[in-house]
Design an enzyme around this catalytic site. Structure first.
Site, PDB file in Angstrom:
ATOM      1  N   SER A   1      -9.807   1.552   2.615  1.00 45.58           N
ATOM      2  CA  SER A   1      -8.949   2.330   1.756  1.00 45.58           C
ATOM      3  C   SER A   1      -7.841   1.523   1.081  1.00 45.58           C
ATOM      4  O   SER A   1      -7.201   2.036   0.156  1.00 45.58           O
ATOM      5  CB  SER A   1      -8.317   3.474   2.551  1.00 45.58           C
ATOM      6  OG  SER A   1      -7.447   2.952   3.535  1.00 45.58           O
TER       7      SER A   1
ATOM      8  N   LYS B   1       0.850  -1.203   0.000  1.00 42.36           N
ATOM      9  CA  LYS B   1       0.000   0.000   0.000  1.00 42.36           C
ATOM     10  C   LYS B   1       0.878   1.243   0.000  1.00 42.36           C
ATOM     11  O   LYS B   1       1.914   1.277   0.682  1.00 42.36           O
ATOM     12  CB  LYS B   1      -0.902  -0.023   1.236  1.00 42.36           C
ATOM     13  CG  LYS B   1      -1.968   1.058   1.264  1.00 42.36           C
ATOM     14  CD  LYS B   1      -2.910   0.859   2.453  1.00 42.36           C
ATOM     15  CE  LYS B   1      -4.014   1.899   2.494  1.00 42.36           C
ATOM     16  NZ  LYS B   1      -4.957   1.671   3.622  1.00 42.36           N
TER      17      LYS B   1
ATOM     18  N   SER C   1      -9.912  -0.663   6.809  1.00 39.84           N
ATOM     19  CA  SER C   1      -9.357  -0.567   5.460  1.00 39.84           C
ATOM     20  C   SER C   1      -8.686  -1.809   4.895  1.00 39.84           C
ATOM     21  O   SER C   1      -8.419  -1.865   3.701  1.00 39.84           O
ATOM     22  CB  SER C   1      -8.386   0.596   5.383  1.00 39.84           C
ATOM     23  OG  SER C   1      -9.127   1.777   5.247  1.00 39.84           O
TER      24      SER C   1
END
Ligand code: GLN
Length: 439
Positions: A133, A58, A157
């Site tokens: 997310s 990420k 997330s």
């Protein structure tokens, strides 16, 4: 991963990314050294438990030499000068980092649509949001662009996109995995965790990244565990807590699927027990008040002098909203009214969850109360977006671990089952997931 040719494996994934990622948009940047790093694995220069496994990261986690943009214009040209602790550990075990994945800007979102680099598509249900997310991490795993990915979870997330994309994901106990090198959303809630297609790889990645880090005061001093070795699908005798409150807030079509998985768990010898979480719905306002205040504070360093641009000048709507609200709530005269109250509720929610967990091994239920919307749907009211987080934020507020595994589908859209446990009981979560995977 003995015997697997790392270069071959990495190039196969790279080709797939090149061919199919234009449609999915799960990666922001590809590691130009991925093949070179894979070669070192094949030459035996890099060994370890992840040798040859291809990893997506990420974009809010620092990987030396790659950009950690947080999917924001603020940091669009920020190249990480160092490796986050989790990345040091992944590299030390022979993992090959393929690239940096797309995400909601500064991890603020539940849909994968707020990235400066464009929205991500859901490979398991094309045309719908992948969730967020950690949208790119879950989508990259679901699309088969890498073996495993790292995400971060402040209020869901990792779990939310894992649920929507039909993959497995786990948010560890707060403090089990070092946060050093993770760009904060709200540091009292953030945890890095793995996303994968199978429970074994998930357990393996978790054991690699978990463990005390002397550089940080919030990591726990607990002995290293070998989760992958201890995976056990025999869950007979496990007590599984289910709350009526879940049903009240969740789409009945999702509940139907979840109930089927509960039956499967029962058929494997687990015992279902009713638990009570009367304050479940208070989690959401509590979470967002905490996030606004902590995020406001975390973003003060993006003042345009040290890194990139001044955040308020270039960020998207949602990030700006949080900064402004955080600033407002943090003012001296309001602190008692909002933030202190939020902290009181946070304690209450934590107590309630830990109490419920006293009588059971795990709590099982839905992950997200509604199905992912179609890309392009205008959602004007932020509360509608925040509603996706209702069932995931309590675990962060309480600091407990929680995992997600696919339970089934509603009209072709994956639905994930969430499994929560007492602090440091990751093994039980993984075992329940393993039992479902092998059913
Ligand atoms: N959707 C939640 C939020 O927008 C959770 C984000 C996260 O876990 N990073 O804050």
């Amino acid at each position: 991963m003995g015997g697997i040719n790392a270069v071959q494996r990495t190039s196969t994934y790279l080709e797939k990314v090149e061919e199919k990622d234009p449609e999915i948009n799960s990666f922001i940047e590809i590691n130009p050294k991925a093949i070179k790093e894979a070669k070192q694995v094949d030459e035996g220069k890099r060994k370890g438990r992840l040798a040859g496994l291809v990893v997506g990261v990420k974009s809010n986690i620092n990987v030396k030499g790659l950009r950690a943009t947080c999917a924001s214009k603020t940091l669009e040209n920020y190249i990480s000068p160092y490796d986050a602790t989790v990345i040091e550990r992944v590299k030390a075990e022979g993992g090959v980092i393929i690239g940096m994945t797309n995400m909601d800007e500064f991890a603020c979102g539940s849909s994968g649509e707020t990235s400066y680099f464009g929205e991500t598509n859901n490979p398991a249900a094309l045309g719908r949001i992948p969730g967020g997310s950690s949208s790119g991490s879950a989508a990259a795993v679901a699309a088969g662009f890498c073996d495993v990915a790292l995400g971060s979870d402040t209020g869901g997330s990792i779990r939310n996109p894992s649920s929507h994309c039909g993959v497995v994901g786990l948010k560890p106990t707060y403090g089990l995995v070092p946060r050093y090198g993770l760009i904060d959303l709200a540091m009292s809630l953030d945890q890095i965790g793995p996303i994968s297609r199978d429970v074994y790889t998930l357990a393996l990645m978790l054991e690699v990244i978990a463990g005390y880090n002397p550089k940080e005061a919030t990591t726990l001093k607990v002995s290293k565990k070998e989760y992958s070795k201890h995976l056990n699908s025999d869950i007979s005798g496990y007590k599984i807590g289910v709350a009526k409150e879940f049903e009240k807030v969740t789409d009945p079509r999702i509940m139907k699927i979840i109930k089927k998985s509960l039956k499967v768990l029962e058929s494997r010898g687990a015992e279902i027990k009713e638990i009570f979480l009367p304050n479940l719905e208070k989690g959401l306002p509590t979470y967002y008040l905490c996030v606004f205040v902590e995020f406001f504070s975390a973003t003060r360093k993006f003042d345009g002098r040290r890194y990139g641009y001044r955040i308020e000048e270039v960020c998207g709507k949602e990030v700006l909203r949080r900064i402004l609200l955080g600033k407002y709530i943090s003012q001296k005269e309001y602190s008692g009214k909002y933030y202190k109250r939020a902290l009181q509720f946070r304690s209450l929610i934590k107590e309630e969850l830990l109490k419920a967990l006293e009588g059971v091994d795990v709590i099982v239920g839905p992950t997200v109360p509604k199905l992912p919307h179609k890309l392009g749907t205008e959602i004007e009211d932020p509360l509608v977006m925040y509603g996706y987080d209702l069932l995931t934020v309590p675990a962060n507020l309480a600091g407990i671990p929680a995992g997600v595994i696919k339970s089934g589908e509603v009209g072709g859209v994956p639905v994930g089952l969430q499994i929560q446990a007492k602090p440091l009981d990751e093994q039980k979560i993984l075992n329940v997931m393993f039992a479902l995977e092998n059913s």
